[in-house]
Enzyme design. Structure first.
Site, short mmCIF file in Angstrom:
data_model
loop_
_atom_site.label_atom_id
_atom_site.label_comp_id
_atom_site.label_asym_id
_atom_site.label_seq_id
_atom_site.Cartn_x
_atom_site.Cartn_y
_atom_site.Cartn_z
N LYS A 282 0.79 -1.04 -0.18
CA LYS A 282 -0.05 -0.03 -0.02
C LYS A 282 0.87 1.21 0.10
CE LYS A 282 -4.08 -2.12 2.61
NZ LYS A 282 -4.90 -1.91 1.61
N ARG A 356 -10.61 -11.66 -0.13
CA ARG A 356 -11.44 -12.54 -1.02
C ARG A 356 -10.73 -13.95 -0.94
NH1 ARG A 356 -11.12 -8.55 -5.97
NH2 ARG A 356 -11.21 -7.12 -4.35
#
Length: 508
Positions: A282, A356
Site C-alpha cells: 500500500k 477475498r
C-alpha cells in the site's frame, strides 16, 4: 461498562448528576420533546424559550447544557437535538432516539449517573434509548496510562449509569427489551475493542485465543486450525495470504446451538489483523488504520456471542478467517497461483486483494455444513467506499429476495446499507489464462467484482449474502450520535437482528 437501568421515577425524584431531555425543531422554534414534562415544569414551562435564548434550535446532534432549577434532583440539564418534530400522529423514530441518547452519553463522559428523560412510547423506544446510551458511552482505554507506565488516569472514563425514565422495570416487555439492548451493545463494544486493538497486540493467534476465552465463558463450541492444520487441509487462500508474515494464520469456527433450532446461519468474517498490501504494498497514507481490516471477523464473533447471550432459537456458526498480510521473502507474489480449499485455482494478480482469498476458503468450509444461509462480512473494497461513502455498507447476494431481506434487516437494526447488483458480465473480467479465476477483474465496479469472486466459492443451493463494510467499519472523523472515532462494530446489530428473524421463522 456503563450500567443500564429502567426507572419509573421522574426527574424531580431520581437522584442523578444530570438529566437528559430532548428538543426538536418545531415550525416556530425549538420544542421540548415528550418525556421532559417535569423538567419543563421546573423551568415554569419556559424550557423551550430558555434553550432558544441559548442558541438551541433542535438540530439533530445538538447539545446544550444548562444549570438545573430547584425542583430537580440533578444539578445539570442536558438538552439534545432530535431533529425535525414528527407529525402529530407519529412518534420519534427509534434510530433518532438511539442517536440522541448516544450523543448525550458522549457529552456526559465521566459523569457517574444520568437520567434520560427522552420520549418513551413503548418498550422498543426505551430499548433504543438504552442501546444508544451504552454505545455512545463507549471508550477504548486499554493502552492508556498515567505516563511512564504508571497507573491509568481517568481520561476518557465513560458515563457510569444510564437510567431510562418513563420505563416500566417490572413489565416483561420492557425488561426483555432492556436486556437485549445491554447484550447487543456489549457485543458491539466487544467488536470495537478488537478493532481498536493495535496489530502487535492482536495477531491471528491472539485473536483466536480471545475467541477461545469467549467460547468457554458462553458455552460455545470452538475449533481452531493453526498453520499446520491449514496447510494439511489445503487452505491455499488463507495460507497464501498469511505465509509472508512471522505471525501465522488461523481459521476459527465458533458455534452456538439451540436444542429447538430449526435453522442454521453461518457467518463468515474477514480477519486480516494487519494489511500492508503484501508485495503489492500500500502507498504511504494508507497503512495507518489497517489494524481495522479484521472488522468483519470481529463482527461475526460478536454476533454469535450475542446470539448465545440472548438464547435465540437458531444455530449460528461464526468463521473467523485470520491472517496478517505482510511482504517478505516467503510472501505470495503477483502472478502466483494458489490452490484453494475448494480445489479451484486462483491467479493472484494483486496481493492487496487478499480479503477475498481468505474468505473464499472460509466460505467453502462453511458450505460443507450445509447451513440455511451464509453471510460474510468484510472490509473488502475501497470501491465500495467510493460508491456509498463512509457510513453505508453494500449488500450483495446470490438471491435477490435474500439481498432485500439483509437490507431490510439492517434498516430495522438502525444500520445504513444499500443493495448492490452482481452484473454477470463482470465475471469474465476475472478470467485467467493460467488458472480457474484471477483475484482481480476490471478496475471499474471493483466492489461488485469482489462479490462475484466470493460467489464462486459458495456451496450450491445455499442462500448467500455479502456485506462490504469497508466504509462504516472504522470512523476517522469526529464522533457523532453513538458512533465513536475508531472501530464502530459495523454489522453486528444487523447480524443479531438477522439471527432473531431466523429464529422467528422469517428466513425462508
Amino acid at each position: 461498562m456503563t450500567a443500564l437501568t429502567l426507572s419509573t421515577s421522574t426527574a424531580a425524584t431520581l437522584r442523578a448528576d444530570a438529566v437528559v431531555v430532548g428538543v426538536a425543531k418545531g415550525p416556530k422554534g425549538p420544542v421540548v420533546a415528550p418525556g421532559a414534562e417535569v423538567v419543563d415544569q421546573a423551568f415554569d414551562g419556559k424550557l423551550a424559550s430558555v434553550l432558544e435564548t441559548l442558541g438551541a434550535s433542535g438540530d439533530e446532534g445538538e447539545v446544550t447544557k444548562l444549570p438545573a432549577p430547584s425542583g430537580l434532583k440533578a444539578p445539570v440539564v442536558l438538552a439534545v437535538g432530535l431533529g425535525e418534530l414528527p407529525a402529530e400522529d407519529e412518534a420519534f423514530a427509534e434510530e433518532t432516539l438511539r442517536r440522541a441518547a448516544g450523543t448525550a452519553a458522549r457529552a456526559l463522559a465521566g459523569v457517574k449517573k444520568a437520567a434520560f428523560a427522552l420520549p418513551v412510547e413503548d418498550a422498543e423506544s426505551a430499548a433504543a434509548i438504552g442501546e444508544g446510551a451504552l454505545l455512545g458511552a463507549y471508550s477504548f482505554t486499554a493502552f492508556r496510562s498515567g505516563g511512564n507506565g504508571k497507573k491509568k488516569d481517568d481520561k476518557g472514563a465513560p458515563l457510569g449509569e444510564a437510567a431510562i425514565l418513563g420505563a416500566k422495570p417490572r413489565d416483561k416487555a420492557f425488561k426483555a427489551a432492556a436486556e437485549r439492548a445491554a447484550a447487543v451493545a456489549a457485543e458491539v463494544n466487544r467488536a470495537r475493542d478488537l478493532i481498536n486493538t493495535p496489530s502487535n497486540a492482536l495477531t491471528p493467534k491472539l485473536f483466536a485465543e480471545a475467541a477461545q476465552t469467549a467460547a468457554k465463558e458462553h458455552g460455545l463450541k470452538i475449533e481452531v486450525l493453526d498453520e499446520k492444520a491449514l496447510l494439511k487441509g489445503g487452505y491455499g487462500g488463507i495460507m497464501g495470504v498469511g505465509q509472508g508474515s512471522a505471525n501465522p494464520p488461523r481459521l476459527v469456527r465458533l458455534g452456538y446451538t439451540h436444542p429447538k433450532a430449526e435453522k442454521t446461519l453461518a457467518l463468515v468474517g474477514k480477519g486480516i489483523t494487519y494489511d500492508s498490501g503484501g508485495i503489492s504494498l500500500k502507498p504511504a497514507g494508507h497503512n495507518e488504520t489497517m489494524k481495522c481490516d479484521m472488522s468483519g471477523a470481529a463482527a461475526v464473533f460478536a454476533a454469535v456471542v450475542a446470539a448465545a447471550k440472548l438464547g435465540l432459537q437458531v444455530n449460528v456458526t461464526a468463521w473467523l478467517a485470520l491472517a496478517e498480510n505482510m511482504p517478505s521473502g516467503t510472501a505470495t507474489r503477483p502472478g502466483d497461483v494458489l490452490t484453494m480449499y475448494s480445489g479451484k485455482t486462483v491467479e493472484v494478480l494483486n496481493t492487496d486483494a487478499e480479503g477475498r482469498l481468505v474468505l473464499a476458503d472460509a466460505l467453502t468450509r462453511a458450505s460443507e455444513e450445509n447451513p440455511d444461509a451464509i453471510v460474510d462480512v468484510a472490509t473488502l473494497t475501497g470501491a465500495m467506499v467510493l460508491a456509498l461513502g463512509d457510513r453505508t455498507f453494500g449488500v450483495m447476494a446470490n438471491d435477490e429476495a435474500f439481498r432485500d431481506t439483509l437490507h431490510e434487516t439492517a434498516q430495522e437494526a438502525g444500520e445504513q446499507s444499500w443493495p448492490m447488483p452482481m452484473p454477470p458480465e463482470l465475471r469474465k473480467t476475472m478470467d485467467s489464462p493460467v488458472a480457474d479465476i484471477a483475484n482481480m477483474g476490471q478496475r471499474m465496479g471493483g466492489g461488485l467484482i469482489a462479490g462475484l469472486f466470493l460467489k464462486e466459492f459458495v456451496g450450491e443451493g445455499i442462500a448467500w449474502g455479502h456485506l462490504d463494510i469497508a466504509g462504516p467499519a472504522f470512523h476517522e472523523s469526529a464522533p457523532f450520535g453513538y458512533t465513536p472515532k475508531g472501530g464502530t462494530g459495523s454489522a453486528v446489530r444487523t447480524l443479531v437482528r438477522l439471527a432473531e428473524r431466523t429464529a422467528d421463522g422469517e428466513l425462508g
